[in-house]
Design a protein around this motif. Structure first.
Motif, short mmCIF file in Angstrom:
data_model
loop_
_atom_site.label_atom_id
_atom_site.label_comp_id
_atom_site.label_asym_id
_atom_site.label_seq_id
_atom_site.Cartn_x
_atom_site.Cartn_y
_atom_site.Cartn_z
N GLY A 195 -8.72 4.39 4.72
CA GLY A 195 -9.29 3.13 4.26
C GLY A 195 -9.19 1.95 5.19
O GLY A 195 -9.85 0.93 4.93
N ASP A 196 -8.40 2.02 6.26
CA ASP A 196 -8.32 0.88 7.18
C ASP A 196 -9.48 0.97 8.16
O ASP A 196 -9.29 1.20 9.36
N VAL A 197 -10.68 0.76 7.65
CA VAL A 197 -11.88 0.98 8.45
C VAL A 197 -12.08 -0.09 9.52
O VAL A 197 -12.80 0.14 10.50
N ASP A 198 -11.45 -1.26 9.35
CA ASP A 198 -11.56 -2.28 10.40
C ASP A 198 -10.36 -2.26 11.33
O ASP A 198 -10.23 -3.11 12.22
N LEU A 202 -4.30 -3.18 7.74
CA LEU A 202 -4.30 -3.45 6.30
C LEU A 202 -5.42 -2.67 5.63
O LEU A 202 -6.48 -2.46 6.23
N VAL A 203 -5.18 -2.24 4.40
CA VAL A 203 -6.26 -1.71 3.58
C VAL A 203 -6.46 -2.71 2.45
O VAL A 203 -5.62 -2.83 1.55
N ASP A 242 -11.00 1.62 -2.12
CA ASP A 242 -10.59 0.74 -3.21
C ASP A 242 -9.25 1.16 -3.81
O ASP A 242 -8.40 0.32 -4.11
N ASN A 243 -9.05 2.46 -3.96
CA ASN A 243 -7.79 2.95 -4.52
C ASN A 243 -6.60 2.56 -3.66
O ASN A 243 -5.54 2.17 -4.18
N ASN A 244 -6.75 2.64 -2.35
CA ASN A 244 -5.65 2.30 -1.46
C ASN A 244 -5.51 0.80 -1.28
O ASN A 244 -4.40 0.28 -1.10
N ALA A 245 -6.63 0.08 -1.37
CA ALA A 245 -6.57 -1.37 -1.26
C ALA A 245 -5.82 -1.96 -2.46
O ALA A 245 -5.16 -3.00 -2.34
N LEU A 249 -1.80 -1.97 0.89
CA LEU A 249 -1.14 -1.23 1.97
C LEU A 249 -1.24 -1.95 3.30
O LEU A 249 -2.27 -2.52 3.63
N SER A 250 -0.17 -1.89 4.07
CA SER A 250 -0.15 -2.42 5.42
C SER A 250 0.70 -1.51 6.29
O SER A 250 1.48 -0.69 5.78
N VAL A 251 0.57 -1.63 7.60
CA VAL A 251 1.36 -0.81 8.52
C VAL A 251 2.84 -1.12 8.33
O VAL A 251 3.24 -2.28 8.28
N ALA A 252 3.65 -0.10 8.24
CA ALA A 252 5.10 -0.25 8.16
C ALA A 252 5.71 0.15 9.49
O ALA A 252 5.49 1.26 9.96
N HIS A 253 6.44 -0.75 10.11
CA HIS A 253 7.08 -0.45 11.40
C HIS A 253 8.32 -1.31 11.54
O HIS A 253 8.48 -2.33 10.85
#
Length: 254
Positions: A195-198, A202-203, A242-245, A249-253
């Protein structure tokens, strides 16, 4: 400058080459020869498996290490394997390749600087991906996986590159990713969130908006907005995003 000589026992020939005091390395079908700082090494070779050397010889490090990863992409997953990513007319890649990923090596301590990026690594339908890493990487590093429309995912901890063969399996458990940032795909398999198409880490609504525009235009092809990789941007992609948004969700690091 130093002069070293290599003499074959069988041919009884003598040839010379000049190397600098900083050392050098030579390799032929019958063996190898190395010179350390200011130290000449003379070696005699009888065949490919037997050698006799005189002097101080320095081991020559392996030029490459092999990295084997196992991971699955939510958008392509159709247990127990992945479907092959599609373009407007069929499979995007030949053979067993489902899609491609980037593998990034980071320093193990802050600020976790990017050391190298292994781009366009083939990811097979069975979840395996193998690539070569320069041999001078011998410490421990965080690995992050980047994909055209899945959330970037980091290893839970630094991975040791002490050996010549390194493996890491993201699919075994959620805690194989930093922050448990893996989706339960069922039957004990975990994968990267779609879902992070951009590709901004972030989703969210922005991904929904851009994918909706593509769906409205009946877009086809191997494009980021096609979250499930079937070659067409449509309602199936919007549902996935949409489900993941909804989970923000965001990158975890680290």
């Amino acid at each position: 400058m130093l002069i070293i000589a290599m003499r074959g026992l069988q041919a009884q020939s003598l040839s010379a080459s000049v190397v600098s005091c900083s050392g050098a390395y030579y390799s032929t079908a019958s063996g190898s020869l190395s010179v350390t700082m200011g130290e000449a090494v003379q070696a005699y070779y009888s065949n490919a498996s037997t050698s006799l050397s005189v002097g101080f010889q320095q081991a020559y490090p392996s030029l490459l290490k092999q990295l084997l990863l196992t991971l699955f992409l939510e958008g392509l997953y159709d247990g127990p394997s992945m479907r092959k990513a599609q373009n407007a007319s069929g499979n995007q890649f030949t053979g067993t390749v489902a899609d491609r990923i980037n593998v990034v090596l980071h320093q193990s301590t802050a600020p976790y600087t990017v050391l190298t990026t292994l781009a366009n690594v083939d990811l097979n339908a069975n979840g395996t991906a193998q690539t070569s890493v320069p041999g001078n990487y011998g410490s421990s590093y965080y690995l992050s996986i980047q994909h055209r429309n899945h959330l970037e995912t980091w290893t839970a901890a630094p991975v040791s590159f002490a050996g010549t063969a390194i493996s890491y399996n993201f699919s075994e458990a959620a805690n194989k990713a930093y922050g448990n940032r893996l989706k339960d795909l069922g039957e004990g398999v975990f994968g990267l969130y779609a879902g992070d198409v951009d590709a901004n880490g972030l989703v969210n609504l922005a991904d929904i908006t851009t994918a909706t525009a593509s769906a409205t235009a009946f877009a086809t092809g191997y494009i980021p907005n096609d979250a499930n990789g079937d070659g067409t941007v449509d309602a199936l992609d919007l549902i996935l995003i949409d489900n993941n948004a909804a989970m923000a969700l965001s990158v975890a690091h680290p």
